[in-house]
Design a protein around this motif. Structure first.
Motif, PDB file in Angstrom:
ATOM      1  N   VAL A 132     -13.534  97.073  81.927  1.00 35.87           N
ATOM      2  CA  VAL A 132     -14.057  97.076  80.565  1.00 35.87           C
ATOM      3  C   VAL A 132     -13.230  96.125  79.706  1.00 35.87           C
ATOM      4  CG1 VAL A 132     -14.691  98.507  78.600  1.00 35.87           C
ATOM      5  CG2 VAL A 132     -14.684  99.496  80.891  1.00 35.87           C
ATOM      6  N   ARG A 133     -13.920  95.247  78.970  1.00 38.03           N
ATOM      7  CA  ARG A 133     -13.246  94.325  78.068  1.00 38.03           C
ATOM      8  C   ARG A 133     -13.134  94.930  76.669  1.00 38.03           C
ATOM      9  NH1 ARG A 133     -15.735  90.656  81.350  1.00 38.03           N
ATOM     10  NH2 ARG A 133     -14.436  88.911  82.047  1.00 38.03           N
ATOM     11  N   ASP A 134     -11.963  94.812  76.100  1.00 33.86           N
ATOM     12  CA  ASP A 134     -11.739  95.156  74.699  1.00 33.86           C
ATOM     13  C   ASP A 134     -11.341  93.861  73.995  1.00 33.86           C
ATOM     14  OD1 ASP A 134     -11.473  96.575  72.393  1.00 33.86           O
ATOM     15  OD2 ASP A 134      -9.501  97.400  72.869  1.00 33.86           O
ATOM     16  N   VAL A 135     -12.281  93.230  73.287  1.00 37.04           N
ATOM     17  CA  VAL A 135     -12.035  91.924  72.681  1.00 37.04           C
ATOM     18  C   VAL A 135     -11.078  92.083  71.505  1.00 37.04           C
ATOM     19  CG1 VAL A 135     -13.076  89.959  71.513  1.00 37.04           C
ATOM     20  CG2 VAL A 135     -14.238  91.009  73.462  1.00 37.04           C
ATOM     21  N   VAL A 136      -9.937  91.386  71.583  1.00 32.46           N
ATOM     22  CA  VAL A 136      -8.886  91.488  70.583  1.00 32.46           C
ATOM     23  C   VAL A 136      -9.068  90.448  69.485  1.00 32.46           C
ATOM     24  CG1 VAL A 136      -6.385  91.359  70.208  1.00 32.46           C
ATOM     25  CG2 VAL A 136      -7.298  92.424  72.287  1.00 32.46           C
ATOM     26  N   ALA A 137      -9.459  89.216  69.888  1.00 29.10           N
ATOM     27  CA  ALA A 137      -9.569  88.138  68.903  1.00 29.10           C
ATOM     28  C   ALA A 137     -10.625  87.140  69.345  1.00 29.10           C
ATOM     29  CB  ALA A 137      -8.227  87.434  68.721  1.00 29.10           C
ATOM     30  N   LEU A 138     -11.291  86.516  68.360  1.00 25.84           N
ATOM     31  CA  LEU A 138     -12.273  85.463  68.589  1.00 25.84           C
ATOM     32  C   LEU A 138     -11.799  84.211  67.876  1.00 25.84           C
ATOM     33  CD1 LEU A 138     -15.572  87.497  68.020  1.00 25.84           C
ATOM     34  CD2 LEU A 138     -14.625  86.768  70.216  1.00 25.84           C
ATOM     35  N   ASP A 139     -11.607  83.141  68.645  1.00 23.38           N
ATOM     36  CA  ASP A 139     -11.132  81.873  68.081  1.00 23.38           C
ATOM     37  C   ASP A 139      -9.872  82.065  67.248  1.00 23.38           C
ATOM     38  OD1 ASP A 139     -13.189  80.357  69.227  1.00 23.38           O
ATOM     39  OD2 ASP A 139     -14.556  80.893  67.606  1.00 23.38           O
ATOM     40  N   GLY A 140      -8.981  82.895  67.747  1.00 25.03           N
ATOM     41  CA  GLY A 140      -7.702  83.106  67.088  1.00 25.03           C
ATOM     42  C   GLY A 140      -7.717  84.094  65.952  1.00 25.03           C
ATOM     43  N   ARG A 163      -9.705  90.777  65.638  1.00 24.77           N
ATOM     44  CA  ARG A 163     -10.775  91.688  65.235  1.00 24.77           C
ATOM     45  C   ARG A 163     -10.162  92.928  64.590  1.00 24.77           C
ATOM     46  NH1 ARG A 163     -14.056  93.815  69.514  1.00 24.77           N
ATOM     47  NH2 ARG A 163     -15.665  94.121  67.967  1.00 24.77           N
ATOM     48  N   PRO A 164     -10.852  93.515  63.614  1.00 26.30           N
ATOM     49  CA  PRO A 164     -10.341  94.742  62.993  1.00 26.30           C
ATOM     50  C   PRO A 164     -10.176  95.844  64.030  1.00 26.30           C
ATOM     51  CG  PRO A 164     -12.124  93.800  61.699  1.00 26.30           C
ATOM     52  CD  PRO A 164     -12.086  93.039  62.976  1.00 26.30           C
ATOM     53  N   ALA A 165      -9.129  96.619  63.889  1.00 24.44           N
ATOM     54  CA  ALA A 165      -8.871  97.692  64.854  1.00 24.44           C
ATOM     55  C   ALA A 165     -10.036  98.669  64.922  1.00 24.44           C
ATOM     56  CB  ALA A 165      -7.582  98.426  64.466  1.00 24.44           C
ATOM     57  N   GLY A 166     -10.734  98.858  63.808  1.00 24.70           N
ATOM     58  CA  GLY A 166     -11.848  99.793  63.792  1.00 24.70           C
ATOM     59  C   GLY A 166     -13.022  99.355  64.653  1.00 24.70           C
ATOM     60  N   GLU A 167     -13.094  98.045  64.984  1.00 36.43           N
ATOM     61  CA  GLU A 167     -14.177  97.546  65.814  1.00 36.43           C
ATOM     62  C   GLU A 167     -13.849  97.580  67.301  1.00 36.43           C
ATOM     63  OE1 GLU A 167     -15.366  93.699  64.560  1.00 36.43           O
ATOM     64  OE2 GLU A 167     -15.714  94.294  62.467  1.00 36.43           O
ATOM     65  N   ARG A 168     -12.627  97.905  67.627  1.00 35.22           N
ATOM     66  CA  ARG A 168     -12.216  97.919  69.039  1.00 35.22           C
ATOM     67  C   ARG A 168     -12.501  99.292  69.615  1.00 35.22           C
ATOM     68  NH1 ARG A 168      -6.336  95.592  69.610  1.00 35.22           N
ATOM     69  NH2 ARG A 168      -6.879  96.063  71.777  1.00 35.22           N
ATOM     70  N   LEU A 224     -12.943 100.375  72.734  1.00 34.73           N
ATOM     71  CA  LEU A 224     -12.187 100.844  73.895  1.00 34.73           C
ATOM     72  C   LEU A 224     -10.859 101.442  73.467  1.00 34.73           C
ATOM     73  CD1 LEU A 224     -11.844 101.094  76.958  1.00 34.73           C
ATOM     74  CD2 LEU A 224     -10.826  98.815  76.951  1.00 34.73           C
ATOM     75  N   GLN A 225     -10.188 100.769  72.530  1.00 36.08           N
ATOM     76  CA  GLN A 225      -8.910 101.279  72.047  1.00 36.08           C
ATOM     77  C   GLN A 225      -9.059 102.680  71.462  1.00 36.08           C
ATOM     78  OE1 GLN A 225      -7.119  99.478  68.437  1.00 36.08           O
ATOM     79  NE2 GLN A 225      -5.360  99.007  69.732  1.00 36.08           N
ATOM     80  N   ALA A 226     -10.113 102.886  70.676  1.00 32.99           N
ATOM     81  CA  ALA A 226     -10.344 104.206  70.087  1.00 32.99           C
ATOM     82  C   ALA A 226     -10.701 105.230  71.151  1.00 32.99           C
ATOM     83  CB  ALA A 226     -11.450 104.109  69.038  1.00 32.99           C
ATOM     84  N   LEU A 227     -11.496 104.793  72.137  1.00 35.47           N
ATOM     85  CA  LEU A 227     -11.923 105.720  73.188  1.00 35.47           C
ATOM     86  C   LEU A 227     -10.733 106.198  74.021  1.00 35.47           C
ATOM     87  CD1 LEU A 227     -14.162 107.104  74.825  1.00 35.47           C
ATOM     88  CD2 LEU A 227     -14.421 104.976  76.102  1.00 35.47           C
ATOM     89  N   LEU A 228      -9.849 105.278  74.407  1.00 39.53           N
ATOM     90  CA  LEU A 228      -8.717 105.646  75.256  1.00 39.53           C
ATOM     91  C   LEU A 228      -7.664 106.444  74.500  1.00 39.53           C
ATOM     92  CD1 LEU A 228      -8.204 102.349  77.306  1.00 39.53           C
ATOM     93  CD2 LEU A 228      -9.496 104.384  77.939  1.00 39.53           C
ATOM     94  N   ALA A 229      -7.700 106.407  73.172  1.00 45.29           N
ATOM     95  CA  ALA A 229      -6.715 107.142  72.383  1.00 45.29           C
ATOM     96  C   ALA A 229      -7.109 108.596  72.163  1.00 45.29           C
ATOM     97  CB  ALA A 229      -6.512 106.463  71.029  1.00 45.29           C
ATOM     98  N   GLY A 230      -8.329 108.970  72.544  1.00 48.05           N
ATOM     99  CA  GLY A 230      -8.801 110.319  72.290  1.00 48.05           C
ATOM    100  C   GLY A 230      -8.254 111.342  73.267  1.00 48.05           C
ATOM    101  N   ALA A 231      -8.482 112.603  72.954  1.00 53.98           N
ATOM    102  CA  ALA A 231      -8.032 113.688  73.829  1.00 53.98           C
ATOM    103  C   ALA A 231      -8.867 113.754  75.099  1.00 53.98           C
ATOM    104  CB  ALA A 231      -8.110 115.026  73.079  1.00 53.98           C
ATOM    105  N   GLU A 232     -10.126 113.327  75.005  1.00 52.90           N
ATOM    106  CA  GLU A 232     -11.007 113.261  76.166  1.00 52.90           C
ATOM    107  C   GLU A 232     -11.599 111.856  76.249  1.00 52.90           C
ATOM    108  OE1 GLU A 232     -13.948 116.310  75.961  1.00 52.90           O
ATOM    109  OE2 GLU A 232     -12.611 117.834  76.809  1.00 52.90           O
ATOM    110  N   ILE A 233     -11.587 111.273  77.445  1.00 50.95           N
ATOM    111  CA  ILE A 233     -12.093 109.922  77.661  1.00 50.95           C
ATOM    112  C   ILE A 233     -13.428 110.032  78.381  1.00 50.95           C
ATOM    113  CG2 ILE A 233     -11.636 107.686  78.734  1.00 50.95           C
ATOM    114  CD1 ILE A 233      -8.654 108.351  78.540  1.00 50.95           C
TER     115      ILE A 233
END
Length: 540
Positions: free
Chosen positions: A351-359, A362-367, A369-378
């Motif tokens: 699974v790709r979690d895109v961090v940046a586009l053309d340098g 991206r806002p953390a709220g748009e990521r 995967l990051q939010a999903l993996l931080a939860g109590a249940e994945i």
């Protein structure tokens, strides 16, 4: 040795019909079984009735009646309670909501206070009985094939449930079956058990580990396909008719291409080539074992991906008529890739979690995967959704969702490799290492890479360290002249100090279509680290 077995002269085909597997619908399963076997019901075939306790050879004068028999096998009841194998396993795992629903279903309303204990006892007995039956059938199958030589063996069943390989003696059965000079084909008719999660089908696992063919028959169309494939398999395996395999024509896809899940690809059906696809040659087994180890090693590993994408389109100069390629778009994508091996599904998720586009970060709220993996249940369902969207930031008109550096390695996994033909190539020396090249061609249908319902057969090559089995490079080619679409993906692997397997270092992709558009992508990989989370993986 089981009752009724005797050494026979070699037959063209031995048909082993499981008479005690619980089917979804007995009459429907019987009809589909007959339709599937019509093409091999000749004088050179022998039939066996398989149960946990015996494998009875069916006399020739009874074979027609036996082939029409409807085996009405219903699930057992314990203390008056009825459970499916899946329900029983979930109860033993502690699924309280399911248990409460079964208590209400089986014990009436209001429920009796002792019903909860009865349900758990029934679940324990249901699972134990199912696995015991699978263990015995494995042994009966081995005994049957040892005592009755045949060029082709067709096993028909609704499935042999199991959870633990050692508990059913799978390793011993595989060892014995590998010593039997017969080609195995497994045909599975509809089953009430949902194989592929916590419960596996031992018959399907046999086919996978032996690089045999596995055919799922769910309706009349499947039965017709099975009939054709078995007929061709018999012709290929018969001693008097072994012509070389004919080339497989490549099916035409549409310009958007993506990868399938294993459940979509297991029912392989090479429509125009040999019906029994080739497994891994002995010389390639070290690479197959290496891939098994890599799957476990890199599971739950995160790495950084930096991709530079460029799209070029043809440009015509009106004054001279000369043509050139003009850069139409460019994009740099920085991502984190999460790699997770799913043993129950026999595949991995990248699974790709895109961090940046053309340098631009991206806002953390748009990521997501990051939010999903931080939860109590994945959620596994949400991970699959994100994996299906891997190409959402790609540029160009050719949409692709399968751009994973490890994709070709999956073709060597036990659950996929029977779909391919592998051919050895040249051997060279790189430093002190002996490196052998291999080519592969996908024979199975539906194909691993598809768009919608259109097949896109894969072919390509990889380079293997002959001593260690490590895969050094892979190349994937997708070319369909009739659709004016082509693609090439090359990946280079190298060592990493944290792991005893090679990790992807660079992936180069090239795609072109009939309009003249050409897309190139160069991706590099770094910062490999194991992902740690307190979250619990859950199946939705």
């Amino acid at each position: 040795m089981a009752t009724g077995l005797s050494v026979q002269s070699p037959a063209s085909v031995a048909v082993v019909i499981d008479a005690t597997a619980e089917s979804a619908d007995a009459a429907d399963s019987s009809r589909l079984r007959r339709q599937s076997l019509e093409g091999i019901a000749g004088p050179g075939s022998i039939y066996f009735e398989l149960t946990p306790d015996t494998a009875r050879r069916v006399p020739d004068d009874e074979r027609d009646a036996f082939s029409r028999t409807t085996f009405d096998v219903r699930g057992p009841r314990y203390n008056g309670l009825a459970l499916t194998v899946n329900e029983a396993v979930e109860i033993l795992r502690g699924n309280e909501s399911l248990r409460d629903g079964i208590i209400a279903r089986e014990c009436g309303n209001p429920t009796r206070p002792d019903c909860g204990g009865w349900v758990r006892a029934a679940a324990t007995a249901r699972v134990a009985e199912a696995e015991a039956a699978s263990r015995k059938k494995l042994r009966r199958l081995v005994e049957t094939l040892r005592a009755n030589p045949a060029a082709l063996v067709v096993l028909v069943s609704a499935g042999w449930p199991y959870r633990d390989e050692r508990g059913i003696g799978l390793a011993d059965a595989l060892r014995d079956l590998r010593a039997v000079p017969a080609r195995l084909v497994v045909v599975r008719v509809p089953s009430p058990t949902d194989f592929g999660g916590l419960i596996r089908d031992a018959a399907e696992t046999l086919a996978s580990r032996l690089s045999a063919d596995f055919i799922t028959v769910s309706d009349d169309a499947d039965a017709e396909v099975a009939n054709r494939r078995l007929s061709r398999a018999l012709r290929v395996e018969a001693p008097q008719a072994a012509p070389p395999p004919s080339p497989v024509p490549v099916a035409a896809p549409s310009p958007a291409i993506g990868a399938q899940t294993p459940s979509e690809t297991r029912n392989a059906s090479p429509a125009d080539g040999p019906s029994i696809v080739t497994g891994v040659p002995d010389a390639l087994l070290s690479a197959a074992r290496y891939v098994d180890h890599l799957e476990r090693t890199l599971s739950s590993v995160v790495w950084r991906e930096r991709s530079l994408q460029e799209v070029r389109v043809p440009r015509k100069f009106s004054s001279s008529g000369a043509r050139s390629m003009m850069l139409a778009a460019r994009r740099a994508v920085d991502s984190e890739m999460f790699f997770l091996w799913l043993p129950d599904d026999s595949t991995w998720i990248a699974v790709r979690d895109v961090v940046a586009l053309d340098g631009q970060a991206r806002p953390a709220g748009e990521r997501r995967l990051q939010a999903l993996l931080a939860g109590a249940e994945i959620s596994m369902r949400q991970l699959r959704v994100l994996a299906a969207e891997n190409g959402r930031f790609d540029i160009g008109s050719i949409r692709r969702t399968f751009s994973e550096p490890t994709l070709v390695l999956l073709f060597l996994d036990a659950h996929y490799r029977q779909r391919f033909t592998f051919t050895p190539g040249a051997t060279t020396r790189v430093g002190r290492a002996e490196v052998r090249s291999w080519t592969f061609v996908e024979r199975g249908r539906p194909t691993v890479i598809r768009h919608g319902d259109q097949d896109m057969p894969a072919r390509g090559s990889f380079k293997v360290d002959a001593a260690s089995g490590q895969v050094l490079e892979t190349a994937l080619e997708l070319q369909v002249p009739s659709a004016e679409l082509s693609g090439e993906v090359r990946v280079r692997f190298g060592p990493h100090p944290r792991f005893d397997v090679l990790v992807p270092l660079e992936m180069r992709e090239t795609y072109a279509n009939g309009a003249g558009e050409r897309i190139t992508t160069v991706s590099t990989y770094s910062d490999f680290r194991r992902f740690a989370t307190a979250g619990r993986m859950v199946q939705d």
